[in-house]
Design an enzyme around this catalytic site. Structure first.
Site, PDB file in Angstrom:
ATOM      1  N   SER A 178      -7.063  57.413 -15.812  1.00  0.00           N
ATOM      2  CA  SER A 178      -7.026  58.856 -15.990  1.00  0.00           C
ATOM      3  C   SER A 178      -7.858  59.510 -14.885  1.00  0.00           C
ATOM      4  O   SER A 178      -7.674  59.183 -13.709  1.00  0.00           O
ATOM      5  CB  SER A 178      -7.500  59.230 -17.391  1.00  0.00           C
ATOM      6  N   ASP A 443       3.618  58.928 -20.898  1.00  0.00           N
ATOM      7  CA  ASP A 443       2.375  59.656 -20.656  1.00  0.00           C
ATOM      8  C   ASP A 443       2.640  60.970 -19.928  1.00  0.00           C
ATOM      9  O   ASP A 443       3.145  60.963 -18.799  1.00  0.00           O
ATOM     10  CB  ASP A 443       1.443  58.777 -19.819  1.00  0.00           C
ATOM     11  N   HIS A 468      -0.551  56.631 -21.883  1.00  0.00           N
ATOM     12  CA  HIS A 468      -1.704  56.838 -21.020  1.00  0.00           C
ATOM     13  C   HIS A 468      -2.591  55.592 -20.959  1.00  0.00           C
ATOM     14  O   HIS A 468      -3.127  55.147 -21.976  1.00  0.00           O
ATOM     15  CB  HIS A 468      -2.503  58.025 -21.555  1.00  0.00           C
TER      16      HIS A 468
END
Length: 499
Positions: A178, A443, A468
């Protein structure tokens, strides 16, 4: 993990409940409480054994002013269990939440460390977790919270660790997911003399003010399970819109959605916040769909896209809005919340708290500041093709920046900051070698990431059906073939980089 009172489902957005009166949404600006990459559970083999202890080193507060000698203590963790002299060093980069030592014993990178005889470090990001560079989180003090300072932190840590642990002959690999995945890619670009390669998982490398694509991907991910699920959500929101027009309808909504207070139709921010919070029930589940954080010891099964779409698609004799409310009830039960708060002022008041002991210090205040000063990433309702209505537009998010921090954080200010970020790092045109960019098709963040190879030495892995940072978590027997292949490819690339 918490056991649900509804259908015995186990939520996987791992967060601790607040016991104070302060309130921020459980899913805010694409971030669940605890950070964008929550830790996996401890494996049964490690139950009862102590976690890696906190370690500390002296870090420079402002790397870009040599006249400023201030410093702070930065937390890190180490695991040398698999290291062989001459082997590589893996540096896991902390993101917008506390660094969790569970990662030192679990996760895909542990297998990579075994494969390649690597030393493992994880460094907590400045201003998150226990790493407090300043006395508080006032706006003046937060000026030292940005990605460039964080990258320089990594450079200084490598220099420190090479000397302390006698690792001058080892090659370093940066690992992140991320926001920290973007940091991993940017670190390889900015400091190629210090790091040999990087794994930039689910990395939003392109900063964007109006992140329209977020809800578009949520829609598409829901539609892959059931097109009627999307249609039923759209119908539910239309029914909410109609009910909001009468006092009787608003009272019914309060009861149906277990709202903490009455709906004041004249309070535009509260109305926007209500729609945003209810949409967040779906956003969080889609973003983390089947990510293997509950791979062992979980009671029941995870809340998934299928769970929510089953609620929306079944019992169609009941109004769509009631089924939409059932999803909200499921989330309230999951987090053991008595009612659904949506007060904009309560949220802002919570986020304005500057004390390190406050709820806001969990990471919400810090991450929101970074979105206001570097990235944007505002998951607005401005895309006409998504089913969640249009009550939380771009201005709603910009107003939060102004109300929480400073009136100067207006649209022009944030736009200039975003332009600077993309100019600094390259956005989609990032120029790097020895970097792999894994992303999952489910995601929503993949829309701001690298999903096609940039070059033979900067490759993308687009994993169908995963969400994710799924490739960072421990493997499961139910993993799709693409996810299994992705982990194997990443390990192979590490071997090539360190050869």
């Amino acid at each position: 993990m918490q056991v649900l009172g509804i259908n015995e489902v186990v939520i996987f957005l791992v967060c601790m409940l607040s016991t104070s009166d302060a309130w921020t949404p459980r899913f805010f600006r694409g971030r669940p409480r605890g950070g964008l990459v929550p830790p996996p559970p401890r494996s049964e083999d490690n139950q009862g054994t102590p976690l890696s202890p906190d370690l500390w080193f002296n870090q420079t507060l402002n790397h870009f002013d040599s006249a400023d000698s201030r410093s702070f203590q930065q937390r890190y963790f180490m695991n040398d269990k698999y290291f062989k002299p001459g082997g590589p060093v893996f540096l896991s980069i902390g993101g917008e939440g506390p660094a969790n030592p569970v990662w030192m014993e679990n996760g895909a990178w542990v297998q990579y460390a075994q494969d390649h005889k690597a030393m493992m470090f994880m460094m907590e990001h400045r201003y998150y977790g226990k790493t407090h560079p300043t006395d508080d989180m006032s706006v003046d003090n937060l000026q030292y919270l940005n990605s460039e300072q964080a990258l320089a932190d990594l450079a200084q840590f490598i220099t420190f660790a090479q000397n302390k642990y006698k690792l001058t002959g080892s090659k370093w690999i940066a690992i992140g997911g991320s926001y920290s995945g973007a940091l991993a890619g940017w670190f390889r670009m900015k400091y190629p003399h210090l790091v040999t390669g990087a794994i930039a998982t689910s990395a939003p490398v392109f900063a964007k003010l109006n992140f329209l694509e977020y809800l578009s991907v949520v829609r598409d991910s829901l539609a892959e399970n059931s097109q009627s699920c999307v249609s039923n959500i759209q119908q539910a929101v239309a029914e909410i819109d109609k009910m909001m027009n009468t006092s009787e309808g608003r009272q019914t909504l309060k009861t149906m959605f277990k709202l903490c207070e009455d709906i004041n139709i004249t309070n535009a921010e509260d109305v926007s916040n209500l729609y945003s919070v209810l949409t967040g029930n779906f956003e969080g589940v889609v973003q983390y769909n089947k990510d293997n954080r509950a791979f062992e010891g979980a009671v029941g099964s995870n809340i998934t896209i299928g769970t929510l779409c089953d609620i929306m698609d079944k019992n169609t004799s009941r109004p769509a809005v009631q089924r939409f409310a059932d999803v909200n009830s499921l989330m309230l039960a999951t987090y053991q919340e008595k009612c659904q708060d949506f007060s904009y002022q309560s949220m802002v008041s919570d986020m304005k708290t500057v004390d390190w002991k406050s709820d806001a210090a969990e990471g919400g205040r810090q991450w929101t500041y970074q979105t206001c000063t570097e990235f944007g990433f505002y998951q607005t309702s401005d895309d006409n093709s998504q089913p969640f209505g249009h009550k939380f537009p771009l201005q709603f998010f910009i107003k939060q920046c102004q109300d929480i921090y400073s009136p100067k954080f207006n649209a022009d200010f944030i736009s200039r900051a975003i332009t600077q970020t993309n100019m600094n790092y390259g956005g989609y045109g990032i120029k790097v070698t020895n970097v792999v960019f894994p992303n999952g098709s489910v995601d929503p963040w993949h829309a701001l990431g690298i999903v096609k190879d940039l070059s033979p030495n900067a490759t993308a892995i687009f994993i169908q059906g995963t969400a994710h940072c799924a490739n960072m978590y421990p493997p499961s027997s139910s993993d799709p073939a693409g996810l299994v292949k992705a982990r194997a490819t990443i390990s192979k690339l590490i071997g090539q980089w360190i050869a």
